[in-house]
Scaffold this motif. Sequence first.
Motif, PDB file in Angstrom:
ATOM      1  N   ALA A  34      55.356  -2.932  85.126  1.00  0.00           N
ATOM      2  CA  ALA A  34      56.111  -4.134  85.495  1.00  0.00           C
ATOM      3  C   ALA A  34      56.292  -4.340  86.991  1.00  0.00           C
ATOM      4  O   ALA A  34      56.666  -5.438  87.409  1.00  0.00           O
ATOM      5  N   LEU A  35      56.044  -3.303  87.777  1.00  0.00           N
ATOM      6  CA  LEU A  35      56.408  -3.395  89.207  1.00  0.00           C
ATOM      7  C   LEU A  35      55.155  -3.365  90.087  1.00  0.00           C
ATOM      8  O   LEU A  35      54.042  -3.311  89.578  1.00  0.00           O
ATOM      9  N   TYR A  41      56.375   3.180  89.760  1.00  0.00           N
ATOM     10  CA  TYR A  41      55.396   3.027  88.681  1.00  0.00           C
ATOM     11  C   TYR A  41      53.984   3.044  89.268  1.00  0.00           C
ATOM     12  O   TYR A  41      53.061   3.628  88.686  1.00  0.00           O
ATOM     13  N   GLU A  73      57.757  -5.955  79.327  1.00  0.00           N
ATOM     14  CA  GLU A  73      57.587  -4.623  78.727  1.00  0.00           C
ATOM     15  C   GLU A  73      57.463  -4.673  77.199  1.00  0.00           C
ATOM     16  O   GLU A  73      56.763  -3.870  76.603  1.00  0.00           O
ATOM     17  N   SER A  91      60.207   1.237  80.843  1.00  0.00           N
ATOM     18  CA  SER A  91      61.570   1.779  80.806  1.00  0.00           C
ATOM     19  C   SER A  91      62.041   1.919  79.363  1.00  0.00           C
ATOM     20  O   SER A  91      61.429   1.349  78.447  1.00  0.00           O
ATOM     21  N   GLN A 146      63.087   6.407  86.673  1.00  0.00           N
ATOM     22  CA  GLN A 146      63.445   5.285  87.558  1.00  0.00           C
ATOM     23  C   GLN A 146      64.613   5.651  88.469  1.00  0.00           C
ATOM     24  O   GLN A 146      64.729   5.150  89.568  1.00  0.00           O
ATOM     25  N   ARG A 149      70.910   3.557  87.543  1.00  0.00           N
ATOM     26  CA  ARG A 149      70.970   2.101  87.703  1.00  0.00           C
ATOM     27  C   ARG A 149      72.238   1.689  88.463  1.00  0.00           C
ATOM     28  O   ARG A 149      73.311   2.247  88.250  1.00  0.00           O
ATOM     29  N   ARG A 170      72.214 -10.151  84.429  1.00  0.00           N
ATOM     30  CA  ARG A 170      71.019  -9.920  83.597  1.00  0.00           C
ATOM     31  C   ARG A 170      70.991  -8.459  83.186  1.00  0.00           C
ATOM     32  O   ARG A 170      71.167  -7.566  83.999  1.00  0.00           O
ATOM     33  N   MET A 172      68.765  -5.556  80.555  1.00  0.00           N
ATOM     34  CA  MET A 172      67.533  -5.400  79.797  1.00  0.00           C
ATOM     35  C   MET A 172      67.857  -5.782  78.348  1.00  0.00           C
ATOM     36  O   MET A 172      69.021  -5.884  77.973  1.00  0.00           O
ATOM     37  N   TRP A 193      62.145  -8.841  82.323  1.00  0.00           N
ATOM     38  CA  TRP A 193      62.067  -8.670  83.776  1.00  0.00           C
ATOM     39  C   TRP A 193      61.279  -9.779  84.500  1.00  0.00           C
ATOM     40  O   TRP A 193      61.703 -10.242  85.565  1.00  0.00           O
ATOM     41  N   ASN A 210      69.663  -2.316  88.310  1.00  0.00           N
ATOM     42  CA  ASN A 210      68.426  -1.535  88.317  1.00  0.00           C
ATOM     43  C   ASN A 210      68.590  -0.400  89.311  1.00  0.00           C
ATOM     44  O   ASN A 210      69.449  -0.461  90.189  1.00  0.00           O
ATOM     45  N   VAL A 214      63.760   0.298  92.014  1.00  0.00           N
ATOM     46  CA  VAL A 214      63.401  -1.096  91.715  1.00  0.00           C
ATOM     47  C   VAL A 214      63.986  -2.023  92.781  1.00  0.00           C
ATOM     48  O   VAL A 214      63.315  -2.949  93.261  1.00  0.00           O
TER      49      VAL A 214
HETATM   50  O1  PAF Z   1      65.148  -3.876  84.494  1.00  0.00           O
HETATM   51  C1  PAF Z   1      64.095  -3.679  83.860  1.00  0.00           C
HETATM   52  O2  PAF Z   1      63.702  -4.434  82.965  1.00  0.00           O
HETATM   53  C2  PAF Z   1      63.295  -2.426  84.161  1.00  0.00           C
HETATM   54  O3  PAF Z   1      64.074  -1.492  84.839  1.00  0.00           O
HETATM   55  C3  PAF Z   1      62.030  -2.744  84.976  1.00  0.00           C
HETATM   56  C4  PAF Z   1      62.356  -3.328  86.321  1.00  0.00           C
HETATM   57  C5  PAF Z   1      61.130  -3.706  84.203  1.00  0.00           C
HETATM   58  C6  PAF Z   1      61.243  -1.452  85.196  1.00  0.00           C
HETATM   59  O4  PAF Z   1      60.909  -0.837  84.012  1.00  0.00           O
END
Ligand code: PAF
Length: 325
Positions: A34-35, A41, A73, A91, A146, A149, A170, A172, A193, A210, A214
């Motif tokens: 995702a990053l 990552y 994801e 994640s 990661q 958070r 926001r 996850m 994300w 996060n 991140v």
């Molecule tokens: O916040 C999230 O969704 C996750 O931590 C991320 C940034 C996609 C990394 O896996």
Amino acid sequence: MRPNWLTKLLTAACVAGAFMAAPAAAKNLKFAYALSTNSHYGAGASAFVKSLEADAPGKFRIEQFPNSALGGEREVLEGLQLGTIDLAVVSTGATVNFVPATGVFDIPFLFRDLQHARKVLDGDVGQRLLAEFSKRGLVGLAWGEQGFRQLTNNVRPVAKPADAKGLKVRTMENPIHITAFRELGILATPMAWPEVATALQQGTIDGQENPMSVIVSAKLPQLQKYLSLTSHVYGPAVVLASPVSFDGLSAQDKEAFRKAAQAAAVAMRQYVDNVETTGLEEVQKAGMRVNKVDHAAFSQALEPVYPKYYKQFGKELVESIRNTQ
Ligand code: PAF
């Protein structure tokens, strides 16, 4: 002139030699995350590629798809199940909807520090949960990381639970997190994300949460004013393979994949160690206001949700993770 028997023999030997020397075509594999390539990552994916190439030279050609190029994801996990994606790092925000047992790591204030979390993930509990992925059409190769958070927002510094009340944050798509945020009076807004940057720019949400890995690599100081060091939950990451690509490999190649995933995990942890020490200065320079938090007050405010977690995961398991030294 007609070729004599010696010329024919030499020609045949040359053709056979050239054929045997030609390397078999490398198998193409898609690795999604995702990053950016500059993130933990990206560091993990590059370490994976390097390790696999060393152990199985020329056998696999891995193409990296950073920045959610193959979807959020959830879609990546579905892609792994279907075999349209071969490898990924994601994640537990996403995995909990596929392998519910991994949600135990998402319980707030479960781990004291990074060393504690790594010990559990590398120990019996972590390895048992990694094996659970195979029951859901996924191959768990290794636990990456990661970091803890942290909460960011554009409204105010959050130092105590009352400051968080009413913020639209926001989260996850992770029910364990959502339960905790709602308990704090946060307007938890689950979102994939790839939609987060636009939602922050347009002000449809006030904040997000996060780890530093991140916040730094996704350049969140450009979108968020306040960083509150809540460290409310540890964020593991997991290196996964698709069974469609993995199951048919030789035992030797499977071992090379597992070793490459371990290398990816080490690279992610190194990145996290580094960003946890240098990241704060970096985000402050970029204009973010950073504040410390009353962790005891947050953990106390979350006491009422613990019975729900005990019911879901078993009090014994939660306590055994918490008490791991
Ligand atoms: O916040 C999230 O969704 C996750 O931590 C991320 C940034 C996609 C990394 O896996």
